[in-house]
Scaffold this motif. Structure first.
Motif, PDB file in Angstrom:
ATOM      1  N   PRO A   1       0.807  -1.225   0.000  1.00 35.74           N
ATOM      2  CA  PRO A   1       0.000   0.000   0.000  1.00 35.74           C
ATOM      3  C   PRO A   1       0.842   1.279   0.000  1.00 35.74           C
ATOM      4  CG  PRO A   1      -0.078  -1.094   2.134  1.00 35.74           C
ATOM      5  CD  PRO A   1       0.621  -2.020   1.210  1.00 35.74           C
ATOM      6  N   ALA A   2       0.234   2.338  -0.495  1.00 39.30           N
ATOM      7  CA  ALA A   2       0.904   3.635  -0.584  1.00 39.30           C
ATOM      8  C   ALA A   2       1.464   4.048   0.770  1.00 39.30           C
ATOM      9  CB  ALA A   2      -0.076   4.687  -1.095  1.00 39.30           C
ATOM     10  N   GLN A   3       2.698   4.507   0.752  1.00 40.68           N
ATOM     11  CA  GLN A   3       3.413   5.097   1.885  1.00 40.68           C
ATOM     12  C   GLN A   3       3.838   4.106   2.964  1.00 40.68           C
ATOM     13  OE1 GLN A   3       0.977   8.379   3.278  1.00 40.68           O
ATOM     14  NE2 GLN A   3       1.595   9.685   1.562  1.00 40.68           N
ATOM     15  N   VAL A   4       3.107   3.013   3.140  1.00 37.39           N
ATOM     16  CA  VAL A   4       3.431   2.091   4.227  1.00 37.39           C
ATOM     17  C   VAL A   4       3.842   0.699   3.743  1.00 37.39           C
ATOM     18  CG1 VAL A   4       1.946   3.294   5.872  1.00 37.39           C
ATOM     19  CG2 VAL A   4       1.021   1.382   4.536  1.00 37.39           C
ATOM     20  N   GLY A   5       3.828   0.452   2.431  1.00 32.06           N
ATOM     21  CA  GLY A   5       4.204  -0.863   1.921  1.00 32.06           C
ATOM     22  C   GLY A   5       5.683  -1.128   2.126  1.00 32.06           C
ATOM     23  N   GLU A   6       5.999  -2.192   2.827  1.00 33.32           N
ATOM     24  CA  GLU A   6       7.393  -2.515   3.129  1.00 33.32           C
ATOM     25  C   GLU A   6       8.104  -3.173   1.952  1.00 33.32           C
ATOM     26  OE1 GLU A   6       8.653  -3.488   7.429  1.00 33.32           O
ATOM     27  OE2 GLU A   6       6.917  -4.763   7.015  1.00 33.32           O
ATOM     28  N   SER A   7       9.397  -3.235   2.053  1.00 35.42           N
ATOM     29  CA  SER A   7      10.182  -3.942   1.045  1.00 35.42           C
ATOM     30  C   SER A   7      10.029  -5.442   1.226  1.00 35.42           C
ATOM     31  CB  SER A   7      11.662  -3.558   1.144  1.00 35.42           C
ATOM     32  OG  SER A   7      12.190  -3.965   2.396  1.00 35.42           O
ATOM     33  N   THR A   8      10.237  -6.168   0.136  1.00 32.77           N
ATOM     34  CA  THR A   8      10.333  -7.621   0.167  1.00 32.77           C
ATOM     35  C   THR A   8      11.781  -7.964  -0.140  1.00 32.77           C
ATOM     36  OG1 THR A   8       8.053  -7.914  -0.580  1.00 32.77           O
ATOM     37  CG2 THR A   8       9.543  -9.776  -0.870  1.00 32.77           C
ATOM     38  N   PRO A   9      12.464  -8.684   0.743  1.00 33.16           N
ATOM     39  CA  PRO A   9      13.919  -8.842   0.579  1.00 33.16           C
ATOM     40  C   PRO A   9      14.286  -9.718  -0.616  1.00 33.16           C
ATOM     41  CG  PRO A   9      13.120 -10.185   2.398  1.00 33.16           C
ATOM     42  CD  PRO A   9      11.966  -9.330   1.964  1.00 33.16           C
ATOM     43  N   TRP A  10      15.545  -9.621  -1.006  1.00 29.08           N
ATOM     44  CA  TRP A  10      16.059 -10.443  -2.088  1.00 29.08           C
ATOM     45  C   TRP A  10      15.896 -11.923  -1.743  1.00 29.08           C
ATOM     46  CZ3 TRP A  10      17.117  -9.188  -6.867  1.00 29.08           C
ATOM     47  CH2 TRP A  10      17.481  -7.872  -7.171  1.00 29.08           C
ATOM     48  N   HIS A  11      15.344 -12.675  -2.677  1.00 29.66           N
ATOM     49  CA  HIS A  11      15.153 -14.107  -2.440  1.00 29.66           C
ATOM     50  C   HIS A  11      14.980 -14.836  -3.756  1.00 29.66           C
ATOM     51  CE1 HIS A  11      10.995 -12.637  -2.785  1.00 29.66           C
ATOM     52  NE2 HIS A  11      10.651 -13.878  -3.120  1.00 29.66           N
ATOM     53  N   GLN A  12      15.061 -16.143  -3.688  1.00 32.06           N
ATOM     54  CA  GLN A  12      14.621 -17.051  -4.746  1.00 32.06           C
ATOM     55  C   GLN A  12      13.355 -17.716  -4.218  1.00 32.06           C
ATOM     56  OE1 GLN A  12      18.427 -19.199  -4.374  1.00 32.06           O
ATOM     57  NE2 GLN A  12      18.506 -19.189  -6.612  1.00 32.06           N
ATOM     58  N   ASP A  13      12.329 -17.822  -5.029  1.00 31.09           N
ATOM     59  CA  ASP A  13      11.116 -18.479  -4.547  1.00 31.09           C
ATOM     60  C   ASP A  13      11.416 -19.874  -4.024  1.00 31.09           C
ATOM     61  OD1 ASP A  13       9.491 -16.321  -5.081  1.00 31.09           O
ATOM     62  OD2 ASP A  13       8.826 -17.079  -7.024  1.00 31.09           O
ATOM     63  N   ILE A  14      12.239 -20.602  -4.741  1.00 30.04           N
ATOM     64  CA  ILE A  14      12.558 -21.963  -4.329  1.00 30.04           C
ATOM     65  C   ILE A  14      13.288 -21.988  -2.990  1.00 30.04           C
ATOM     66  CG2 ILE A  14      14.792 -22.161  -5.497  1.00 30.04           C
ATOM     67  CD1 ILE A  14      13.840 -24.975  -6.439  1.00 30.04           C
ATOM     68  N   GLY A  15      13.973 -20.891  -2.659  1.00 32.88           N
ATOM     69  CA  GLY A  15      14.616 -20.784  -1.357  1.00 32.88           C
ATOM     70  C   GLY A  15      13.612 -20.662  -0.227  1.00 32.88           C
ATOM     71  N   LEU A  16      12.487 -19.972  -0.491  1.00 35.13           N
ATOM     72  CA  LEU A  16      11.425 -19.891   0.514  1.00 35.13           C
ATOM     73  C   LEU A  16      10.737 -21.237   0.689  1.00 35.13           C
ATOM     74  CD1 LEU A  16       9.657 -16.479  -0.304  1.00 35.13           C
ATOM     75  CD2 LEU A  16      11.724 -16.923   1.029  1.00 35.13           C
ATOM     76  N   TRP A  17      10.516 -21.933  -0.428  1.00 34.85           N
ATOM     77  CA  TRP A  17       9.778 -23.198  -0.376  1.00 34.85           C
ATOM     78  C   TRP A  17      10.577 -24.312   0.288  1.00 34.85           C
ATOM     79  CZ3 TRP A  17       9.003 -22.819  -6.358  1.00 34.85           C
ATOM     80  CH2 TRP A  17       8.156 -21.740  -6.645  1.00 34.85           C
TER      81      TRP A  17
ATOM     82  N   SER B   1      11.655  -6.387  -4.068  1.00 33.17           N
ATOM     83  CA  SER B   1      10.939  -5.131  -4.332  1.00 33.17           C
ATOM     84  C   SER B   1      11.138  -4.187  -3.153  1.00 33.17           C
ATOM     85  CB  SER B   1       9.447  -5.366  -4.595  1.00 33.17           C
ATOM     86  OG  SER B   1       8.787  -5.836  -3.440  1.00 33.17           O
ATOM     87  N   PRO B   2      11.440  -2.921  -3.425  1.00 30.37           N
ATOM     88  CA  PRO B   2      11.670  -1.953  -2.349  1.00 30.37           C
ATOM     89  C   PRO B   2      10.360  -1.474  -1.734  1.00 30.37           C
ATOM     90  CG  PRO B   2      11.921  -0.887  -4.464  1.00 30.37           C
ATOM     91  CD  PRO B   2      11.681  -2.342  -4.753  1.00 30.37           C
ATOM     92  N   ALA B   3      10.482  -0.720  -0.686  1.00 30.95           N
ATOM     93  CA  ALA B   3       9.316  -0.157  -0.014  1.00 30.95           C
ATOM     94  C   ALA B   3       8.580   0.817  -0.930  1.00 30.95           C
ATOM     95  CB  ALA B   3       9.750   0.544   1.269  1.00 30.95           C
ATOM     96  N   ASN B   4       7.306   0.989  -0.662  1.00 27.82           N
ATOM     97  CA  ASN B   4       6.485   1.949  -1.399  1.00 27.82           C
ATOM     98  C   ASN B   4       6.327   3.204  -0.553  1.00 27.82           C
ATOM     99  OD1 ASN B   4       4.657   3.362  -2.910  1.00 27.82           O
ATOM    100  ND2 ASN B   4       3.000   1.873  -2.741  1.00 27.82           N
ATOM    101  N   ARG B   5       7.032   4.245  -0.918  1.00 29.43           N
ATOM    102  CA  ARG B   5       6.926   5.523  -0.205  1.00 29.43           C
ATOM    103  C   ARG B   5       6.146   6.547  -1.027  1.00 29.43           C
ATOM    104  NH1 ARG B   5       7.550   2.606   3.405  1.00 29.43           N
ATOM    105  NH2 ARG B   5       9.483   2.275   4.590  1.00 29.43           N
ATOM    106  N   SER B   6       5.550   6.096  -2.101  1.00 32.13           N
ATOM    107  CA  SER B   6       4.777   6.993  -2.968  1.00 32.13           C
ATOM    108  C   SER B   6       3.351   7.119  -2.445  1.00 32.13           C
ATOM    109  CB  SER B   6       4.746   6.439  -4.398  1.00 32.13           C
ATOM    110  OG  SER B   6       3.816   5.380  -4.501  1.00 32.13           O
ATOM    111  N   ASP B   7       2.543   7.892  -3.153  1.00 36.32           N
ATOM    112  CA  ASP B   7       1.132   8.066  -2.806  1.00 36.32           C
ATOM    113  C   ASP B   7       0.232   7.116  -3.576  1.00 36.32           C
ATOM    114  OD1 ASP B   7       1.665  10.138  -0.979  1.00 36.32           O
ATOM    115  OD2 ASP B   7       1.688  11.630  -2.595  1.00 36.32           O
ATOM    116  N   ARG B   8       0.816   6.115  -4.248  1.00 38.99           N
ATOM    117  CA  ARG B   8       0.030   5.198  -5.067  1.00 38.99           C
ATOM    118  C   ARG B   8       0.242   3.763  -4.604  1.00 38.99           C
ATOM    119  NH1 ARG B   8       0.890   6.580 -11.354  1.00 38.99           N
ATOM    120  NH2 ARG B   8      -1.089   5.431 -11.467  1.00 38.99           N
ATOM    121  N   ASN B   9      -0.865   3.019  -4.462  1.00 41.96           N
ATOM    122  CA  ASN B   9      -0.753   1.589  -4.161  1.00 41.96           C
ATOM    123  C   ASN B   9      -0.025   0.861  -5.285  1.00 41.96           C
ATOM    124  OD1 ASN B   9      -2.221   1.793  -1.769  1.00 41.96           O
ATOM    125  ND2 ASN B   9      -4.172   1.335  -2.758  1.00 41.96           N
TER     126      ASN B   9
END
Length: 261
Positions: free
Chosen positions: A108-124, A213-221
């Motif tokens: 979400p706009a202004q409060v969306g946090e970053s998602t850290p560097w990863h491989q999907d298979i690393g999460l699974w 993906s970095p944090a969302n500090r913009s005014d747009r979702n």
């Protein structure tokens, strides 16, 4: 273009412009808005985990919503079983495909946090007990469809082209991260591609691809829908034979749930 996947095999991802229509984007966003407003829908899972200690209220508190696709027939038909999704699954996974994960990422706009560097298979396969599954999950296919413009300003995806050709890296859980990630010393000074998309565009990627993906500090979702598909043979060998069918014997399968309207 469907039928040519040189970019996918060389870079680990490909862009699909116009993956779903503008009208479909509008309908999906209305479904998501309704779900976020309620914040509780039976089997639908709402994730409000944060790493920064902030406590946003209302719909903005959710970073992810999972399993919406299995609750609503229209969401399944217009996203999971969209014509281009079916074609890509048949070409890149095969004629027997299961639907594994599905989620909405809200950022979400202004409060969306970053998602850290990863491989999907690393999460699974982050635990020692699941590492033996890595060969089965290698060819799982991830789809990510923009429902809002995804820009550098509002936290668009970044990927490392060609990183899918490398191994699965053991991921690390740092105290100030929302989930496990690639070791931070390995993610400095990367040569990245910024995946800026218009609503309805998609990126499709390999399970080994490094992305962030970095944090969302913009005014747009920056809303997006995502799913992961897996070949039936791999699903069975991994001990998950009950995943819903998407394609069986080359034929698109019907909505697997009971439509809630």
């Amino acid at each position: 273009m469907i039928g040519t996947h040189d970019g996918y095999h060389a870079q680990g991802y490909q862009i699909e412009h116009g993956f779903i229509s503008t009208a479909t984007v509008g309908r999906l966003k209305r479904r998501i808005a309704d779900a976020l407003e309620v914040g509780s829908l039976g089997e639908v899972q709402f994730d409000d985990a944060r790493a920064d200690g902030a406590n946003p209220m209302g719909p903005e508190r959710f970073r992810k919503v999972s399993e919406l696709c299995r609750r609503h027939r229209d969401v399944w038909d217009e996203f999971v079983a969209a014509p281009r999704a079916i074609a890509l699954n048949r070409e890149l996974v095969g004629d027997n495909v299961r639907q594994w994960f599905n989620a909405v990422f809200t950022k979400p706009a202004q409060v969306g946090e970053s998602t850290p560097w990863h491989q999907d298979i690393g999460l699974w396969t982050q635990t020692a007990e699941r590492r033996h599954l890595r060969p089965l999950f290698r060819d799982a296919l991830s789809f990510w469809v923009a429902l809002d413009p995804a820009t550098r300003e509002n936290g668009c995806l970044q990927v490392v082209p060609g990183s899918h050709r490398g191994p699965v890296i053991d991921h690390v859980k740092y105290p100030n991260a929302v989930h496990v990630e690639l070791p931070r010393e390995s993610t400095r000074d990367l040569a990245v591609a910024h995946i800026e998309l218009e609503p309805g565009d998609a990126i499709v990627w390999h399970a080994h691809l490094w992305h962030y993906s970095p944090a969302n500090r913009s005014d747009r979702n920056r809303w997006a829908m995502a799913m992961v598909t897996l070949g039936d043979a791999e699903a069975r060998r991994a001990g998950t034979p009950d995943l819903p069918w998407l394609v069986r014997g080359g034929v698109t399968q019907p909505f697997p749930g009971s439509d809630s309207g």
